[in-house]
Design a protein around this motif. Structure first.
Motif, PDB file in Angstrom:
ATOM      1  N   SER A   1       0.835  -1.301   0.007  1.00 15.36           N
ATOM      2  CA  SER A   1      -0.090  -0.074   0.069  1.00 15.36           C
ATOM      3  C   SER A   1       0.904   1.314   0.034  1.00 15.36           C
ATOM      4  O   SER A   1       0.344   2.279   0.022  1.00 15.36           O
ATOM      5  N   LEU A   2       2.135   1.082   0.039  1.00 12.88           N
ATOM      6  CA  LEU A   2       3.064   2.374  -0.019  1.00 12.88           C
ATOM      7  C   LEU A   2       2.852   3.185  -1.389  1.00 12.88           C
ATOM      8  O   LEU A   2       2.881   4.605  -1.281  1.00 12.88           O
ATOM      9  N   PRO A   3       2.452   2.705  -2.640  1.00 13.84           N
ATOM     10  CA  PRO A   3       1.859   3.606  -3.702  1.00 13.84           C
ATOM     11  C   PRO A   3       0.953   4.606  -3.287  1.00 13.84           C
ATOM     12  O   PRO A   3       0.918   5.602  -3.902  1.00 13.84           O
ATOM     13  N   LEU A   4       0.314   4.310  -2.255  1.00 11.48           N
ATOM     14  CA  LEU A   4      -0.780   5.456  -1.941  1.00 11.48           C
ATOM     15  C   LEU A   4      -0.505   6.656  -1.407  1.00 11.48           C
ATOM     16  O   LEU A   4      -0.800   7.767  -1.468  1.00 11.48           O
ATOM     17  N   VAL A   5       0.780   6.494  -0.744  1.00 10.68           N
ATOM     18  CA  VAL A   5       1.229   7.868   0.166  1.00 10.68           C
ATOM     19  C   VAL A   5       1.513   9.121  -0.752  1.00 10.68           C
ATOM     20  O   VAL A   5       1.045   9.949   0.004  1.00 10.68           O
ATOM     21  N   PRO A   6       2.020   9.073  -1.784  1.00 12.23           N
ATOM     22  CA  PRO A   6       2.343  10.322  -2.452  1.00 12.23           C
ATOM     23  C   PRO A   6       1.157  11.264  -2.578  1.00 12.23           C
ATOM     24  O   PRO A   6       1.170  12.363  -2.407  1.00 12.23           O
ATOM     25  N   LEU A   7      -0.002  10.535  -2.922  1.00  8.33           N
ATOM     26  CA  LEU A   7      -1.211  11.044  -3.281  1.00  8.33           C
ATOM     27  C   LEU A   7      -1.879  11.465  -1.829  1.00  8.33           C
ATOM     28  O   LEU A   7      -2.638  12.736  -1.774  1.00  8.33           O
ATOM     29  N   GLN A   8      -1.653  10.948  -0.909  1.00  4.77           N
ATOM     30  CA  GLN A   8      -2.237  11.283   0.338  1.00  4.77           C
ATOM     31  C   GLN A   8      -1.305  12.209   1.068  1.00  4.77           C
ATOM     32  O   GLN A   8      -2.010  13.091   1.583  1.00  4.77           O
ATOM     33  N   LEU A   9      -0.342  12.461   0.637  1.00  6.94           N
ATOM     34  CA  LEU A   9       0.534  13.603   1.292  1.00  6.94           C
ATOM     35  C   LEU A   9       0.027  14.917   0.352  1.00  6.94           C
ATOM     36  O   LEU A   9      -0.006  15.731   1.107  1.00  6.94           O
ATOM     37  N   ALA A  10      -0.092  14.878  -0.826  1.00  8.47           N
ATOM     38  CA  ALA A  10      -0.752  15.936  -1.543  1.00  8.47           C
ATOM     39  C   ALA A  10      -1.941  16.454  -1.114  1.00  8.47           C
ATOM     40  O   ALA A  10      -2.224  17.641  -1.043  1.00  8.47           O
ATOM     41  N   GLN A  11      -2.975  15.228  -0.666  1.00  7.39           N
ATOM     42  CA  GLN A  11      -4.275  15.873  -0.177  1.00  7.39           C
ATOM     43  C   GLN A  11      -4.087  16.509   1.149  1.00  7.39           C
ATOM     44  O   GLN A  11      -4.972  17.437   1.458  1.00  7.39           O
ATOM     45  N   MET A  12      -3.175  15.939   2.113  1.00  7.47           N
ATOM     46  CA  MET A  12      -3.134  16.540   3.368  1.00  7.47           C
ATOM     47  C   MET A  12      -2.588  18.002   3.087  1.00  7.47           C
ATOM     48  O   MET A  12      -3.021  18.968   3.801  1.00  7.47           O
ATOM     49  N   ARG A  13      -1.525  18.244   2.268  1.00  8.70           N
ATOM     50  CA  ARG A  13      -1.171  19.632   1.853  1.00  8.70           C
ATOM     51  C   ARG A  13      -2.276  20.536   1.450  1.00  8.70           C
ATOM     52  O   ARG A  13      -2.563  21.679   1.918  1.00  8.70           O
ATOM     53  N   GLU A  14      -3.384  19.954   0.725  1.00  8.98           N
ATOM     54  CA  GLU A  14      -4.472  20.905   0.279  1.00  8.98           C
ATOM     55  C   GLU A  14      -5.360  20.892   1.360  1.00  8.98           C
ATOM     56  O   GLU A  14      -6.181  22.169   1.248  1.00  8.98           O
ATOM     57  N   GLU A  15      -5.245  20.261   2.520  1.00 12.13           N
ATOM     58  CA  GLU A  15      -6.243  20.426   3.594  1.00 12.13           C
ATOM     59  C   GLU A  15      -5.605  21.097   4.843  1.00 12.13           C
ATOM     60  O   GLU A  15      -6.280  21.198   5.857  1.00 12.13           O
ATOM     61  N   GLY A  16      -4.514  21.794   4.535  1.00 12.17           N
ATOM     62  CA  GLY A  16      -4.003  22.686   5.578  1.00 12.17           C
ATOM     63  C   GLY A  16      -2.890  22.107   6.502  1.00 12.17           C
ATOM     64  O   GLY A  16      -2.504  22.650   7.210  1.00 12.17           O
ATOM     65  N   VAL A  17      -2.494  21.019   5.885  1.00 12.68           N
ATOM     66  CA  VAL A  17      -1.448  20.150   6.833  1.00 12.68           C
ATOM     67  C   VAL A  17       0.107  20.584   6.217  1.00 12.68           C
ATOM     68  O   VAL A  17       0.111  20.496   4.975  1.00 12.68           O
ATOM     69  N   ALA A  18       1.096  20.948   7.107  1.00 19.45           N
ATOM     70  CA  ALA A  18       2.257  21.278   6.515  1.00 19.45           C
ATOM     71  C   ALA A  18       3.000  19.852   6.719  1.00 19.45           C
ATOM     72  O   ALA A  18       3.189  19.411   7.600  1.00 19.45           O
ATOM     73  N   VAL A  19       3.225  19.381   5.434  1.00 17.34           N
ATOM     74  CA  VAL A  19       3.917  17.957   5.440  1.00 17.34           C
ATOM     75  C   VAL A  19       5.379  18.233   5.258  1.00 17.34           C
ATOM     76  O   VAL A  19       5.680  18.831   4.231  1.00 17.34           O
TER      77      VAL A  19
END
Length: 304
Positions: free
Chosen positions: A81-99
């Motif tokens: 499931s590691l291939p999910l991570v890059p898109l998850q990080l991008a989504q978190m940045r859009e939601e106001g999380v400093a990643v």
């Protein structure tokens, strides 16, 4: 226009993030537990080996609880499931999380030695393999392939030749820099101990005059005034500084527009004590007023 006179980088203003989140990934045996301890000391709520499927729900839950700083470690045990991570990080940045994403790496020889010393099994090794040494090397190679995309999107720290206290210091320095801006890392090193695997750009300065051959300068470093004066007396040293400064300065805006979070510039000489240290100090001073800038001295920092 060189870096010393460039205006402040054209970075779009952003609102304060709702949460700071640090993702620690990397090779097994590269020091992820040490990095997590450093983040815990810095006030982060840390979770080890979180499955990627739980990343978004976990961060959402912590935001509901009012958490401001979270650190998460993931490794190859979640390979499917590691291939999910890059898109998850991008989504978190859009939601106001400093990643901030940090990838810990080390040479294969170093990883083999660490596993041999601790007698631990690599997560991808099989116990029924008769040639355990060969199996370990193969497992490390497979792990590099599985983690390749995560490495591509993270700031890489080479832990091959640094002590745990150095790694803790490097991690703490990284999290002190804004996650929304490009961070420029200048690192000195000794070619005789290998090129850092975390370098984006490598400059060889071994052709410059060497203070090592001056008895009164041999035990000093590129930070000492006597060595600084010595090197500043040679036009070719100034030429090298100017050429590196102009090259890096020319491409930094493009790297920032490409959403790069970190750029590591490694400067190498024979012993990593004089010439490379001097140039790292000078470059950090030149770029520091305009860019988030860190400096490392691999060999000096490792000295007891």
């Amino acid at each position: 226009m060189n870096a010393a006179t460039d205006p402040t980088p054209d970075m779009a203003p952003s609102m304060a993030p709702d949460m700071d989140m640090v993702l620690i990934t990397g090779m097994s045996g590269s020091g992820k537990s040490i990095a997590l301890h450093a983040l815990e000391d810095a006030g982060y709520y840390c979770v080890d080996n979180l499955p990627p499927e739980l990343l978004l729900p976990f961060v959402a839950l912590e935001k509901q609880h009012g958490a401001s700083k979270v650190a998460i470690a993931m490794d190859v045990r979640s390979a499917t499931s590691l291939p999910l991570v890059p898109l998850q990080l991008a989504q978190m940045r859009e939601e106001g999380v400093a990643v901030q994403s940090v990838f810990l790496d080390a040479s294969t020889d170093t990883l083999v030695r660490r596993f041999s010393e601790t007698r631990r099994m690599h997560p991808l090794s099989r116990r029924d393999d008769l040639d355990q040494q060969r199996a370990l090397v193969d497992a490390i190679g497979e792990e590099r392939e599985l983690l390749g995309e995560l490495r591509e999107h993270a700031h890489v720290i080479d832990t091959s030749m640094i002590r745990p206290s150095q790694l803790q210091g490097y991690v703490k320095a990284l999290i002190s820099s804004p996650a929304t801006q490009l961070t420029l890392v200048f690192e000195s090193f000794a070619f005789k101990r290998g090129v850092p695997v975390d370098a984006d750009y490598v400059f060889d300065v071994r052709m410059l005059p060497n203070p090592h051959y001056e008895p009164e300068l041999r035990r000093l470093t590129g930070k000492d005034e006597a060595v600084v004066s010595y090197l500043q007396g040679y036009p070719e040293v100034a030429d090298m500084f100017r050429h590196i400064e102009q090259f890096i300065g020319h491409w930094l805006q493009a790297l920032a527009r490409d959403h790069r979070s970190y750029v590591t510039v490694a400067i190498g000489c024979t012993g990593g004590q004089h010439r490379s240290v001097y140039l790292v100090e000078q470059l950090a001073q030149a770029f520091g007023p305009h860019w988030v800038t860190l400096k490392r001295h691999r060999e000096l920092d490792a000295a007891p």
